[in-house]
Design a protein around this motif. Structure first.
Motif, PDB file in Angstrom:
ATOM      1  N   LYS A 150       0.823  -1.147   0.045  1.00  0.00           N
ATOM      2  CA  LYS A 150       0.079   0.024  -0.131  1.00  0.00           C
ATOM      3  C   LYS A 150       0.799   1.095  -0.080  1.00  0.00           C
ATOM      4  CE  LYS A 150      -3.937   2.068   0.577  1.00  0.00           C
ATOM      5  NZ  LYS A 150      -4.848   2.237  -0.694  1.00  0.00           N
ATOM      6  N   ASP A 151       1.944   1.359   0.867  1.00  0.00           N
ATOM      7  CA  ASP A 151       2.670   2.731   0.968  1.00  0.00           C
ATOM      8  C   ASP A 151       3.456   2.849  -0.516  1.00  0.00           C
ATOM      9  OD1 ASP A 151       4.292   0.180   1.398  1.00  0.00           O
ATOM     10  OD2 ASP A 151       5.836   1.716   2.138  1.00  0.00           O
ATOM     11  N   LEU A 152       4.006   2.024  -1.117  1.00  0.00           N
ATOM     12  CA  LEU A 152       4.373   2.045  -2.541  1.00  0.00           C
ATOM     13  C   LEU A 152       3.377   2.548  -3.480  1.00  0.00           C
ATOM     14  CD1 LEU A 152       7.061  -0.748  -2.502  1.00  0.00           C
ATOM     15  CD2 LEU A 152       7.231   1.696  -2.141  1.00  0.00           C
ATOM     16  N   THR A 153       2.069   1.857  -3.465  1.00  0.00           N
ATOM     17  CA  THR A 153       0.967   2.449  -4.275  1.00  0.00           C
ATOM     18  C   THR A 153       0.641   3.806  -4.186  1.00  0.00           C
ATOM     19  OG1 THR A 153      -0.731   1.685  -2.971  1.00  0.00           O
ATOM     20  CG2 THR A 153      -0.137  -0.102  -4.501  1.00  0.00           C
ATOM     21  N   VAL A 154       0.650   4.274  -3.034  1.00  0.00           N
ATOM     22  CA  VAL A 154       0.483   5.780  -2.407  1.00  0.00           C
ATOM     23  C   VAL A 154       1.643   6.576  -3.274  1.00  0.00           C
ATOM     24  CG1 VAL A 154       0.037   7.385  -0.633  1.00  0.00           C
ATOM     25  CG2 VAL A 154      -0.909   5.131  -0.691  1.00  0.00           C
ATOM     26  N   PHE A 155       2.796   6.057  -2.904  1.00  0.00           N
ATOM     27  CA  PHE A 155       4.077   6.832  -3.489  1.00  0.00           C
ATOM     28  C   PHE A 155       3.962   7.226  -5.019  1.00  0.00           C
ATOM     29  CE2 PHE A 155       7.920   6.688  -5.948  1.00  0.00           C
ATOM     30  CZ  PHE A 155       8.691   7.866  -5.280  1.00  0.00           C
ATOM     31  N   ALA A 156       3.440   5.969  -5.927  1.00  0.00           N
ATOM     32  CA  ALA A 156       3.537   5.994  -7.150  1.00  0.00           C
ATOM     33  C   ALA A 156       2.365   6.266  -7.778  1.00  0.00           C
ATOM     34  CB  ALA A 156       4.120   4.525  -7.663  1.00  0.00           C
ATOM     35  N   ASN A 157       1.242   6.797  -7.029  1.00  0.00           N
ATOM     36  CA  ASN A 157      -0.277   7.311  -7.437  1.00  0.00           C
ATOM     37  C   ASN A 157      -0.588   5.849  -8.280  1.00  0.00           C
ATOM     38  OD1 ASN A 157       0.129   9.622  -5.893  1.00  0.00           O
ATOM     39  ND2 ASN A 157       0.663  10.821  -8.097  1.00  0.00           N
ATOM     40  N   ILE A 158      -0.538   4.889  -7.808  1.00  0.00           N
ATOM     41  CA  ILE A 158      -1.011   3.652  -8.505  1.00  0.00           C
ATOM     42  C   ILE A 158      -2.428   3.430  -8.228  1.00  0.00           C
ATOM     43  CG2 ILE A 158      -0.784   1.377  -8.859  1.00  0.00           C
ATOM     44  CD1 ILE A 158       2.276   1.560  -8.795  1.00  0.00           C
ATOM     45  N   SER A 159      -3.183   3.311  -9.193  1.00  0.00           N
ATOM     46  CA  SER A 159      -4.643   3.077  -8.867  1.00  0.00           C
ATOM     47  C   SER A 159      -5.309   1.901  -9.667  1.00  0.00           C
ATOM     48  CB  SER A 159      -5.601   4.207  -9.338  1.00  0.00           C
ATOM     49  OG  SER A 159      -5.453   4.691 -10.465  1.00  0.00           O
ATOM     50  N   LYS A 160      -5.431   1.922 -10.746  1.00  0.00           N
ATOM     51  CA  LYS A 160      -6.089   0.857 -11.560  1.00  0.00           C
ATOM     52  C   LYS A 160      -5.265   0.443 -13.004  1.00  0.00           C
ATOM     53  CE  LYS A 160     -10.003  -1.582 -13.452  1.00  0.00           C
ATOM     54  NZ  LYS A 160     -11.448  -1.796 -13.289  1.00  0.00           N
ATOM     55  N   ASN A 161      -5.080   1.382 -13.685  1.00  0.00           N
ATOM     56  CA  ASN A 161      -4.349   1.153 -14.906  1.00  0.00           C
ATOM     57  C   ASN A 161      -2.950   1.644 -14.614  1.00  0.00           C
ATOM     58  OD1 ASN A 161      -6.891   0.502 -16.472  1.00  0.00           O
ATOM     59  ND2 ASN A 161      -7.348   2.609 -16.553  1.00  0.00           N
ATOM     60  N   ILE A 162      -2.190   0.635 -15.001  1.00  0.00           N
ATOM     61  CA  ILE A 162      -0.699   0.670 -14.925  1.00  0.00           C
ATOM     62  C   ILE A 162      -0.045   0.448 -16.191  1.00  0.00           C
ATOM     63  CG2 ILE A 162      -0.837   0.586 -12.507  1.00  0.00           C
ATOM     64  CD1 ILE A 162       0.373  -2.194 -12.859  1.00  0.00           C
ATOM     65  N   VAL A 163       1.358   0.994 -16.201  1.00  0.00           N
ATOM     66  CA  VAL A 163       2.332   0.318 -17.332  1.00  0.00           C
ATOM     67  C   VAL A 163       3.744  -0.161 -16.499  1.00  0.00           C
ATOM     68  CG1 VAL A 163       3.986   1.256 -18.985  1.00  0.00           C
ATOM     69  CG2 VAL A 163       1.764   2.255 -18.868  1.00  0.00           C
ATOM     70  N   VAL A 164       3.748  -1.536 -17.179  1.00  0.00           N
ATOM     71  CA  VAL A 164       5.143  -2.273 -16.847  1.00  0.00           C
ATOM     72  C   VAL A 164       6.059  -1.984 -18.068  1.00  0.00           C
ATOM     73  CG1 VAL A 164       5.749  -4.571 -16.253  1.00  0.00           C
ATOM     74  CG2 VAL A 164       3.620  -3.884 -15.429  1.00  0.00           C
ATOM     75  N   ALA A 165       7.109  -1.508 -17.601  1.00  0.00           N
ATOM     76  CA  ALA A 165       8.062  -1.178 -18.552  1.00  0.00           C
ATOM     77  C   ALA A 165       9.475  -1.788 -18.094  1.00  0.00           C
ATOM     78  CB  ALA A 165       8.166   0.179 -18.995  1.00  0.00           C
ATOM     79  N   SER A 166      10.212  -2.619 -19.177  1.00  0.00           N
ATOM     80  CA  SER A 166      11.589  -2.516 -18.672  1.00  0.00           C
ATOM     81  C   SER A 166      12.326  -1.593 -18.781  1.00  0.00           C
ATOM     82  CB  SER A 166      12.026  -3.561 -19.695  1.00  0.00           C
ATOM     83  OG  SER A 166      11.847  -3.068 -21.183  1.00  0.00           O
ATOM     84  N   ALA A 167      13.406  -1.653 -17.928  1.00  0.00           N
ATOM     85  CA  ALA A 167      14.517  -0.521 -17.856  1.00  0.00           C
ATOM     86  C   ALA A 167      15.749  -1.342 -17.902  1.00  0.00           C
ATOM     87  CB  ALA A 167      14.176   0.308 -16.519  1.00  0.00           C
TER      88      ALA A 167
END
Length: 156
Positions: A98-115
């Motif tokens: 939860k604390d990390l979802t809050v930090f990154a403003n993650i709600s429902k739609n996300i992007v998973v991207a390689s780096a």
């Protein structure tokens, strides 16, 4: 560890679980059982998912820092703040704390991207904004970072 490639639109369920894209799971199959470390990004409002082997290499480098220098201690503390060990469950889901979802403003739609050797997890709107913002000066940035002739690879 091999390099990771791909950018995928995904969704997070109400419990904060991300179904890992099949292509990413295939690329990470050799390290899936080792677990991962999920942490806040230094430069962006996104999360970074490190395969445990990559995290350990990074921690070994950081362990060489002189801890009797305040700036080194401050850096280590800030870099590791909020870092969590996470696993992909048998259904291929990753629970984002939860604390990390809050930090990154993650709600429902996300992007998973390689780096390269890690994965970034972004709120979709923030990812699109970051890409749009970077597009403005990407040509100049590409020339500065990759366009140097001072070594065999042209990488500065």
């Amino acid at each position: 560890m091999d390099l990771i490639t791909g950018t995928y639109d995904c969704k997070v369920d109400a419990k904060g679980r991300l179904m890992m894209p099949v292509a990413i799971k295939k690329q990470l199959s050799s390290v899936m059982d080792e677990g991962f470390v999920l942490r806040r990004s230094v430069f962006q409002k996104c999360l970074e998912l490190y395969p445990m082997s990559e995290w350990q290499v990074l921690m070994q480098k950081m362990n060489k820092l002189n801890k009797f220098k305040k700036k080194n201690n401050d850096f280590i503390r800030r870099f590791t703040a909020g870092a969590k060990i996470v696993e992909v469950d048998v259904n291929g889901r990753l629970l984002i704390p939860k604390d990390l979802t809050v930090f990154a403003n993650i709600s429902k739609n996300i992007v998973v991207a390689s780096a390269i050797n890690i994965i970034e997890i972004w709120d979709k709107d923030l990812y699109e904004q970051a890409i749009d913002d970077a597009a403005i000066d990407f040509a100049d940035l590409a020339e500065e970072v990759m366009g140097q002739d001072d070594d065999d690879y042209g990488i500065s």
